[in-house]
Design an enzyme around this catalytic site. Sequence first.
Site, short mmCIF file in Angstrom:
data_model
loop_
_atom_site.label_atom_id
_atom_site.label_comp_id
_atom_site.label_asym_id
_atom_site.label_seq_id
_atom_site.Cartn_x
_atom_site.Cartn_y
_atom_site.Cartn_z
N THR A 181 0.92 -1.14 0.00
CA THR A 181 0.00 0.00 0.00
C THR A 181 0.95 1.17 0.00
OG1 THR A 181 -1.92 -0.94 1.15
CG2 THR A 181 -1.49 1.34 1.60
N ARG A 209 -14.21 -7.14 -1.96
CA ARG A 209 -13.42 -6.97 -0.72
C ARG A 209 -12.82 -5.56 -0.66
NH1 ARG A 209 -8.01 -5.58 1.16
NH2 ARG A 209 -7.81 -6.43 3.24
N GLY A 211 -10.48 -3.10 1.89
CA GLY A 211 -9.60 -3.15 3.06
C GLY A 211 -9.76 -1.93 3.96
N ASP A 212 -8.75 -1.70 4.77
CA ASP A 212 -8.79 -0.60 5.73
C ASP A 212 -8.43 0.75 5.11
OD1 ASP A 212 -6.18 -1.76 5.35
OD2 ASP A 212 -5.44 -0.39 6.88
N THR A 232 -0.47 0.53 6.84
CA THR A 232 -0.31 -0.56 5.88
C THR A 232 -0.20 -1.87 6.65
OG1 THR A 232 1.05 -1.55 4.16
CG2 THR A 232 2.21 -0.18 5.76
N GLY A 233 -0.85 -2.90 6.12
CA GLY A 233 -0.79 -4.19 6.80
C GLY A 233 -2.06 -4.99 6.60
N GLY A 235 -5.34 -5.59 6.55
CA GLY A 235 -6.46 -4.67 6.64
C GLY A 235 -7.55 -5.06 7.63
N1 ASP Z 1 -3.99 -2.65 4.21
C1 ASP Z 1 -4.17 -3.01 2.83
C2 ASP Z 1 -5.44 -3.80 2.67
O1 ASP Z 1 -5.75 -4.59 3.54
C3 ASP Z 1 -3.06 -3.81 2.26
C4 ASP Z 1 -1.68 -3.42 2.64
O2 ASP Z 1 -1.45 -2.45 3.33
O3 ASP Z 1 -0.79 -4.14 2.21
O4 ASP Z 1 -6.07 -3.68 1.65
#
Ligand code: ASP
Length: 312
Positions: A181, A209, A211-212, A232-233, A235
Amino acid sequence: MKKIGLAIHGGAGTIRRSTMSRLLEKEYRKGLEKALKSGWNVLEKGGSSIDAVCESVISMENNPLFNAGKGSVFTHEGKNEMDAAIMNGVNLENGAVAGVTGIKNPILLAKCVMEKSEFSLLCGKGAEKFAKKNKLTFEPKEYFYTEKRWNQLQKAIKTGQAFLDHTNFEDIKKKEKYYGTVGAVALDSNGNLAAATSTGGMTNKMFGRIGDSPLNGIGNYADNNSLAISCTGSGEYFIKLTVAYRISALMTYKKMSLKKAADYVINKKLIEIGGDGGIIAIDKKGNIVLCFNSEGMYRGYVNEKEKFVGIY
Ligand code: ASP
């Protein structure tokens, strides 16, 4: 001139020196440097934090190395469905888009939602219609095709699971994950904070779907009274914890420092529920925090005194 500062990230995960080629590492560093420069150019000339975070994110959206814009990962159906959000700490104005396809720079669409609509979040076809109405740039699907991402999808389909970006499929067996991200946070010379986040989400994600990243107060948040933050991570775990606002609330109501609040949420609360990833944030005094509980996070910051770019 008052204190100014900018921080960026290009995703977190099991990013190791031992598995990264020198050439690729150089490319990532170059990409991060370029993104920092794009945002810093705005701040240095007295521009707004909103414009600065936009420029940094656009730079990474245009770079196929990062999972956003051009380099977005593929959904199960082989599409690129992107999410993005932006927030202005001055007035809590925010704009976001979710599940959009074909838009060259989703962050510009999020900004457009913030500035030209009465809504906070637009998704899918409606958001694309709004983009056309506002003359945003679209690209054909070939623009978003990268061989690396396509191969990632083929491998992910075989496992039947959805994965965060940079996934090393050998590591899946060891339950290690990679994320992707992009995001930027900034403090401008008027003391205003802003945050922007953009992503292609997860490889092989199922239809619909989200994400966050486009969710206000979760993957992205800015309030002049506390901080500007981009996450980032994994989600779904960030959503469970409302990570961005949780850190802001600890600062506002518990009077914690940014560093302490970020450390508590990322290195304690997120780990407790099995989530991983990281954040970049800046507070109203210009203190910058880059915090992650994964092995690495593509990241960097710049202020009047120093510049830093890191990966591991
Ligand atoms: N947080 C993002 C999601 O879940 C993905 C990411 O940060 O790698 O869509």
